[in-house]
Design a protein around this motif. Structure first.
Motif: not given
Length: 196
Positions: A120-123, A9-15, A24-31
């Protein structure tokens, strides 16, 4: 939500913001790959890349200009070596630098997919001292921003005062009074010139 949901679903992403075993602190963005492609094509035009590497570079360029985190209202985090992992579910992964020891305010802005309709993104935070029990949603209604503070041991959303809405209603009220005054003045003048 499962990873397969984000992959299709291109309108959904997660952070997701987390900490590795080595500290180490890590950021991951998925879509979905489609979401990244739509945004790259919208910003750069169709045909802006010919190879996967060129595509990755355009995604990272977009990420660098549309994503930010500020902690404690003054500590802007930096993202070291962002990497794009291609697949049906595509990811941006980066190490986070500049994390303060104590955190009492979090501001996060993600406009990475802002041009995709109804996005929309879920954090999700997976760190101590962060709100781990709540997942926050970023969308058009909150301008893709999360602004929370720690107050009395609880994380609370900071409500933003919308000056544009306030100004719009103030202008409507002013226009109403001006039209009312004008009508009153015209009626008074007509009665004065045409007494019965």
């Amino acid at each position: 939500m499962s990873n397969s949901t984000f992959a299709h679903q291109p309108d959904l992403s997660s952070i997701i913001i987390s900490k590795t075993e080595n500290g180490k602190f890590v950021l991951q963005i998925n879509s979905s790959l489609t979401a990244f492609q739509q945004e790259v094509n919208y910003i750069n035009g169709v045909g802006a890349y010919k190879t996967p590497e060129e595509f990755r570079n355009l995604v990272i360029k977009n990420f660098n200009t549309t994503f930010s985190i500020i902690l404690n209202e003054k500590d802007t985090l930096t993202f070291v070596n962002p990497t794009v992992i291609l697949g049906h579910e595509t990811k941006i992964v980066a190490e986070i630098s500049g994390m303060p020891k104590n955190i009492n305010a979090i501001y996060l802005k993600n406009e990475l997919f802002k041009d995709i309709h109804n996005n929309q993104s879920v954090v999700m935070f997976s760190l101590e001292d962060f709100p781990t029990k709540i997942n926050y949603e970023l969308n058009n209604d909150n301008k893709h921003e999360l602004n929370i503070i720690l107050k009395d041991g609880n994380w609370q959303i900071v409500e933003k005062f919308d000056y544009a809405v306030y100004l719009k209603y103030a202008l409507y009220t002013l226009a109403f009074f001006l039209v009312s005054f004008l009508i009153y003045f015209i009626i008074k003048k007509v009665k004065k010139t045409n007494p019965q």
